[in-house]
Design an enzyme around this catalytic site. Sequence first.
Site, PDB file in Angstrom:
ATOM      1  N   CYS A  88       0.838  -1.204   0.000  1.00  0.00           N
ATOM      2  CA  CYS A  88       0.000   0.000   0.000  1.00  0.00           C
ATOM      3  C   CYS A  88       0.876   1.260   0.000  1.00  0.00           C
ATOM      4  O   CYS A  88       0.574   2.238   0.691  1.00  0.00           O
ATOM      5  CB  CYS A  88      -0.961   0.002   1.176  1.00  0.00           C
ATOM      6  SG  CYS A  88      -0.235  -0.404   2.771  1.00  0.00           S
ATOM      7  N   GLY A  89       1.986   1.204  -0.739  1.00  0.00           N
ATOM      8  CA  GLY A  89       2.857   2.372  -0.853  1.00  0.00           C
ATOM      9  C   GLY A  89       3.522   2.710   0.475  1.00  0.00           C
ATOM     10  O   GLY A  89       3.927   1.842   1.238  1.00  0.00           O
TER      11      GLY A  89
END
Length: 296
Positions: A88-89
Amino acid sequence: MANLKEIRNRIVSVSSTMQITSAMKMVSAAKLKRAQDAITLMRPYADKLQDILTNLSASLDTSENEYAQERAIKNVLIIPVTSNRGLCGGFNNYVVKKALHIANVKYAAYNTTVFPIGKKAADTFKKTAHYGNSEAIVKEGSEIWGDLNFANANDMASKIMEAYVNGSFDKVVFVYNKFKNVATQIVTEVQFLPILPPVQTENSVKNTASADYIFEPSKAEIITELIPKSLKTQFYTILLESHAGEHGARMTAMHKATDNATELNKELKLKYNQARQAAITNEILEIVGGAEALNG
């Protein structure tokens, strides 16, 4: 031909990755819709309840409200809220870095304990000195994402509030990602306990000066019922904010990964066609050269 085989294998690998990231993007989009609806519906109620909480605390004597008593700070509890899963980055890294910063800089002079909610934060703080005595409740903090609801959040909030009232901690601070939109989550630090007084502005001073509070049914019942409920609602809202932010960040990350895989796949196919064309051209040249040699 070995080069062609290598490029062909890479094309297959990138295509498989593209299918996975595309599927994860769609799953996150579906989960995001539910999480976004939950936080959108919760925010107005939570904000209004928070306003009532701060105004009510300001009208009470600190000795009457055990959640607003400001003591000499010795022990600080920092609660970073992250997800259990990655991909998720920078969603989790930003929270962990912020929590480490305030533990090592802002509250460096105090005894800091970290109670991580989410496996990503727990895995990081297991390796640090700030993990403190929160090890016993880390499992529970990570498992709340498996069944996020008000009942589970209520139990966890009650333990944190009890630890503050008992004097185990003199300040409780949350670090989490506040959901703004699908592509943007804002790393936020908020003081949970003690309850902060309302921000004084010209309008608020006038309103406070002219306000006459009537406690119904009684001041004691409001203190024992409304204030804890407001704090638990605030805790649950923070979890909902982080939950929606996680799915937004993952959807954005998977969207970018899918775009990158698509672009890489195009480049590999172009390179494959160029290499194949060069191989065919070489074969034609060899045939022509051999025919000319025979004629000669």
